[in-house]
Design an enzyme around this catalytic site. Structure first.
Site, short mmCIF file in Angstrom:
data_model
loop_
_atom_site.label_atom_id
_atom_site.label_comp_id
_atom_site.label_asym_id
_atom_site.label_seq_id
_atom_site.Cartn_x
_atom_site.Cartn_y
_atom_site.Cartn_z
N GLU A 177 -14.28 7.23 12.42
CA GLU A 177 -14.59 5.81 12.44
C GLU A 177 -13.83 5.13 13.59
O GLU A 177 -12.64 5.38 13.76
CB GLU A 177 -14.19 5.15 11.12
CG GLU A 177 -14.67 3.71 11.04
CD GLU A 177 -14.26 3.01 9.74
OE1 GLU A 177 -15.02 2.16 9.28
OE2 GLU A 177 -13.18 3.32 9.20
N ALA A 312 -5.08 5.07 6.63
CA ALA A 312 -5.92 6.03 5.90
C ALA A 312 -7.37 5.86 6.33
O ALA A 312 -7.72 4.91 7.03
CB ALA A 312 -5.79 5.82 4.40
N MET A 313 -8.23 6.79 5.88
CA MET A 313 -9.66 6.75 6.22
C MET A 313 -10.48 7.22 5.03
O MET A 313 -10.15 8.21 4.38
CB MET A 313 -9.92 7.65 7.44
CG MET A 313 -11.38 7.78 7.83
SD MET A 313 -12.12 6.16 8.22
CE MET A 313 -13.85 6.49 7.87
N GLU A 314 -11.61 6.52 4.78
CA GLU A 314 -12.37 6.69 3.54
C GLU A 314 -13.46 7.75 3.58
O GLU A 314 -14.39 7.69 2.78
CB GLU A 314 -13.01 5.35 3.16
CG GLU A 314 -14.11 4.84 4.10
CD GLU A 314 -13.63 3.92 5.20
OE1 GLU A 314 -14.46 3.19 5.76
OE2 GLU A 314 -12.43 3.95 5.52
N GLU A 348 -8.97 3.01 -0.20
CA GLU A 348 -9.89 4.08 0.23
C GLU A 348 -10.88 4.44 -0.87
O GLU A 348 -12.04 4.75 -0.59
CB GLU A 348 -9.10 5.32 0.66
CG GLU A 348 -8.09 5.08 1.77
CD GLU A 348 -8.61 4.22 2.91
OE1 GLU A 348 -9.79 4.37 3.30
OE2 GLU A 348 -7.84 3.39 3.42
#
Length: 933
Positions: A177, A312-314, A348
């Protein structure tokens, strides 16, 4: 003119070798694209956005990373449908060496030779077909390629860590992203091009591969190579695809809904994964119940990545985190670490619905993802972890957003963007914090039950689809809560409206609540309103205007403001929807004081004309607990914001802060410090020692509270976080009782060679004082390098950056850039810490200028990291010379850099600081002379 990309036809020996290595069949093919402009063919597409007539349906991906050579090879077979005749397929590719490409017709099994052209400025490739692709038909695009693992934090990138024995180990992880999936495989890298993904990953047997879906089978390719086949994903956007190849270990649990949750981390830290696992189980169960939509995947993995740029990344089914955002040790981690970890996991997991299941159509509406996830953090954690009291911190997010949103360089929550740098710039406080705050305001306006019913309707209607702003507002219309509450009633036409709450309320039973009309005023225009209140007997005259620092724009903005208020005669919240420039509400009786924006649930600030502020200042002085802590914090914020735009004198704002001698709650104390410390720093940056030293007397506002703090880990999370901040503040500001206590602790800790267990909430203050001597600094840094101090790194970095020794400060930043001893992911923080240090702010600015190119290469133009560095280094500048220097440097860069929004914000902030100092410096001096705190 489009840049041409050329691949020479393969030599006879190399092609079979690549095919054998990848295990790929080899259709008839010719990849002729010209080297050095051989054919000079023009790229067939001239727009940044991809054409809409070629639609991906399914990706078959094979990825083979080599963790020794730090390269990877891969193939992407993409099933596409075509809606109009075309002779080219345009898709995204960045830094991929395409070695082979073909297009195969669905039914006929005929393979077309294709020519490959690349247009690097738009990160696109074109596959040129000899025969046109026809509408209504399906085709399969096959592309074979190789690339280097990325050395930055995006794409498919290299990460490293050291074991307890000091051995360096390598892993590969993804961060796609917003626009970096194209760095790992050729794809239609826009959120609206949703498709299914079947992923295969090749790895050494000693490694573990993870992806969005569970492994369905593992095939042995050779004795030293295996291939994991992952289940086919649900329909999703490319930026949510993820894979990791590592030696991680995991712990797992099953939720009450039967979902397997696992937390993955480097083997030495697996004992720090338990808290995150328990939190994730609780939170995923909460969301399934709250949204009334089952989590659609069989598992949810949470992975702690040793090198990670953001928090963080989902990625769907495989959320990734910075280690400090996921790992928690009850013995060593601070109270703030527990809060942060819980909130980030909540964020997340909320994305698995908001963002993953229902995705914004384009990045202009990023807030539909991020504002919701930020908002849902508070909704979910307040229920699942009530002991954390997250409601204490929500207001702070709104005030952070307002700080940026008050500038002319701010932007609407929903704003047009096109290129990758502009898209990255959307990941800011406006999309996240303002987005969450206007949602909170809407929930307060509609009531929690109606609001929740609207969300559920939105998610159910648009599952696996893409949405725009208006889709959300339309879903909020014609709804009722699933459970009746006292606040709501069902009325004709299946529409829920709030009961009339007072005789003056504009929210009557005859009016339809036009959510779309109201919320468009908050999402389609930048900034926020200032509401001016003038009380004349029982009549309260209201006026709204655009609050803006500096020179206001000519634009005449108007908001639909859901006003709330309490008075000296009634603590029942009254409500009034203001939709015009001016309005009048009539009270039932005359009052001594009136406080608008109750709890600051609304995203606006208030000015009380005539003696309105005097009454509120008297109230705080006499009995501040009559109004809530959020109301007190909002008054502190609002009064200083009004000084900025010359509506109030600085002496009035300082008068209000005098009540802080009696304040004990975290939000008002933090807000008082947030307003007063920057003023002190402005004086300090101008070398105005006399006034800066006089300003230190404002320290006395907090002295009694500081003296009450215990040097242990007792108390609630809020009390412990307050203790941590107050003791650090007191020690750094040279408050002798604090310094003496911290020195005593540090000497004992040093004598034990770092084995003495210090209370976690006072460690930062102890380290900060210890680092003031050269010997203490060196000892602290020696511990920083040890594996056993991994959880302390952030605290130690802060303490080390408080040194008065310029050589040490310079060395810290250089090491962060180098990335070996100090991880590059921590460099933005270190630069900001050094910039806040009176001895280091010149160094930080010089470092930014000298290493600009390298910083952009590592963190990406437009990223939040770059924005933080630029604004953090310059936000205390307040001289015309500093302004000229900042302007000169950024003007010397290429246009893309000089036009960054954060550059405009930095310049505006300095201009605002200059004006503030010109207007208020003498007044501050005078007020300090007259008041003995």
């Amino acid at each position: 003119m489009a840049a041409l990309f050329s691949t020479r036809p393969f030599s006879g020996r190399l092609l079979p070798l690549m095919v054998a290595l990848l295990g790929l069949t080899c259709p008839a093919f010719s990849a002729s694209a010209d080297q050095d402009g051989g054919n000079n063919m023009q790229f067939p597409w001239d727009k940044m956005r991809l054409p809409r007539h070629v639609i991906p349906v399914h990706y078959d991906l094979l990825i083979h990373p080599n963790l020794t050579t730090l390269t990877f090879s891969g193939s992407a077979k993409i099933e596409i449908t075509v809606t109009q005749q075309t002779s080219s397929v345009i898709l995204h590719s960045k830094r991929l060496h395409i070695t082979k490409a073909a297009i195969e017709a669905g039914g006929a099994r005929s393979v077309q030779e294709v020519q490959v052209l690349e247009h690097q400025p738009f990160e696109q490739v074109a596959l040129l077909a000899a025969e046109p692709l026809r509408p209504g038909h399906s085709y399969t695009v096959s592309i074979y390629y190789s690339a280097n693992l990325s050395e930055s934090f995006h794409g498919f990138y290299k990460s490293t860590y050291r074991t307890q024995n000091g051995e360096l180990r390598v892993l590969a992880s993804t961060q796609f992203e917003p626009t970096a999936a194209r760095m790992a495989f050729p794809c239609f890298d826009e959120p609206a091009f949703k498709a299914r993904f079947s992923i295969k990953i090749r790895r050494e047997p000693k490694h573990l591969a993870l992806s969005n879906m569970p492994v369905v089978k593992t095939v042995n390719i050779t004795s030293w190579l295996v291939e994991d086949h992952f289940d086919t994903s649900v329909k999703m956007s490319t930026y949510l695809v993820a894979f990791i190849v590592s030696d991680f270990k995991s712990v797992s649990k099953i939720t009450s809904h039967g979902i397997k949750i696992s937390v993955y981390t480097v083997p030495d830290k697996i004992n720090q994964a338990v808290y995150a696992l328990d939190a994730a189980v609780k939170l995923l169960d909460f969301y399934e119940d709250y949204f009334s939509i089952p989590y659609p995947l069989p598992k949810q993995d949470l992975a702690a990545i040793p090198d990670f740029q953001s928090g963080a990344m989902e990625n769907w089914g495989l959320t990734t985190y910075r280690e400090s955002a996921l790992l928690y040790d009850p013995e060593k981690s601070s109270a703030s670490s527990k809060l942060w970890t819980t909130m980030i996991i909540a964020h997340e997991l909320a994305h698995q619905w908001f963002g993953n299941l229902v995705t914004m159509e384009w990045w202009n509406d990023l807030w539909l993802n991020e504002g919701f996830a930020k908002f849902m953090e508070f909704v979910s954690v307040s229920v699942t972890h009530p002991e954390l009291r997250v409601e204490d911190y929500f207001l702070g997010k709104c005030l952070d957003a307002m700080e940026v949103d008050a500038l002319n360089s701010s932007h609407p929550v929903s704003t047009p963007v096109e290129d990758p740098a502009q898209i990255l710039e959307m990941f800011d406080d406006v999309s996240y914090e303002k987005g969450s705050c206007i949602l909170n305001m809407l929930r307060d306006y509609m009531t929690a039950g109606v609001f929740k019913a609207g969300l559920v309707q939105y998610l159910q209607k648009y599952s696996y689809q893409n949405t725009k702003n208006e889709d959300l507002w339309n879903s909020m219309t014609n709804i009722c809560p699933t459970v009746d509450t006292d606040e709501n009633e069902l009325q004709g036409g299946n529409f829920c409206r709030r009961n009339q709450l007072s005789s003056s309320s504009h929210w009557t039973k005859r009016e339809t609540l036009d959510v779309r009309a109201m919320m468009n005023t908050w999402t389609l225009q930048k900034g926020f309103p200032l509401v001016t209140v003038t009380v004349r007997g029982k009549n309260v005259h209201l006026q709204q205007e655009h609050y803006m620092k500096g020179v206001p724009e000519a634009a005449k903005y108007l908001w639909h403001i859901p006003l709330t208020y309490i008075t000296s005669k009634s603590d029942t919240v009254q409500r009034f929807l203001m939709t015009t420039k001016t309005d009048v509400l009539i009270l039932q009786e005359e009052v001594e004081w009136i406080k608008f924006n109750v709890g600051m649930n609304g995203y606006y600030i208030v000015h009380y004309e005539d003696d309105g502020w005097d009454h509120l200042i008297s109230l705080l002085k006499e009995n501040h607990t009559v109004i809530s802590s959020n109301d007190r914090a909002s008054l502190i914020n609002n009064v200083f914001q009004l000084v900025r735009i010359r509506k109030l004198s600085i002496s009035k704002a300082f008068d209000l802060t005098l009540y802080l001698k009696h304040e004990t709650h975290i939000m008002p104390v933090f807000q008082g410090m947030n307003e007063l410390i920057p003023i002190y720093k402005l004086m300090e940056r101008r070398d105005m020692d006399d006034t800066a030293n006089q300003l230190k007397v404002t320290f006395n506002l907090f002295k009694d509270l500081i003296d009450k703090q215990s040097w242990n880990d007792e108390g609630s999370v809020s009390e412990r976080m307050l203790k941590h901040s107050l003791l650090l503040f007191a020690c750094v500001r040279g408050y002798q009782p604090c310094v003496d206590k911290a020195q005593e602790y540090f000497m004992k800790w040093q004598k034990s060679n770092g084995t003495l267990s210090l209370p976690t909430d006072v460690k930062t203050a102890v380290y900060a004082i210890g680092a003031q001597t050269s010997e203490g600094w060196d000892f602290l840094f020696s511990k920083y390098r040890l594996h056993s101090f991994n959880l302390e790194k952030h605290k130690i970095e802060l303490a080390l950056s408080l040194s008065r020794n310029n050589d040490k400060l310079q060395w810290l930043m250089d090491q962060g850039l180098h990335g070996d001893i100090i991880k590059t992911q921590d460099l933005p923080h270190i630069i900001l810490f050094v910039a806040r240090n009176p001895s280091g702010y010149h160094l930080a600015w010089t470092f930014l200028k000298k290493n600009w190119e390298e910083l952009v290469e590592k963190f990406e133009l437009g990223s939040h990291s770059i924005a933080d560095i630029i604004t953090g280094v310059t936000n205390q500048y307040s001289t015309r010379l500093q302004l000229a220097e900042v302007k000169e440097f950024f003007n010397s860069l290429e246009e893309k850099s000089s036009q960054l929004r954060c550059v405009q914000q930095a310049i505006e902030t300095i201009e605002d600081n200059i004006q503030w100092m010109d207007r208020n410096f003498e007044k501050v001096k005078k007020w300090l002379q007259n008041k003995k705190l």
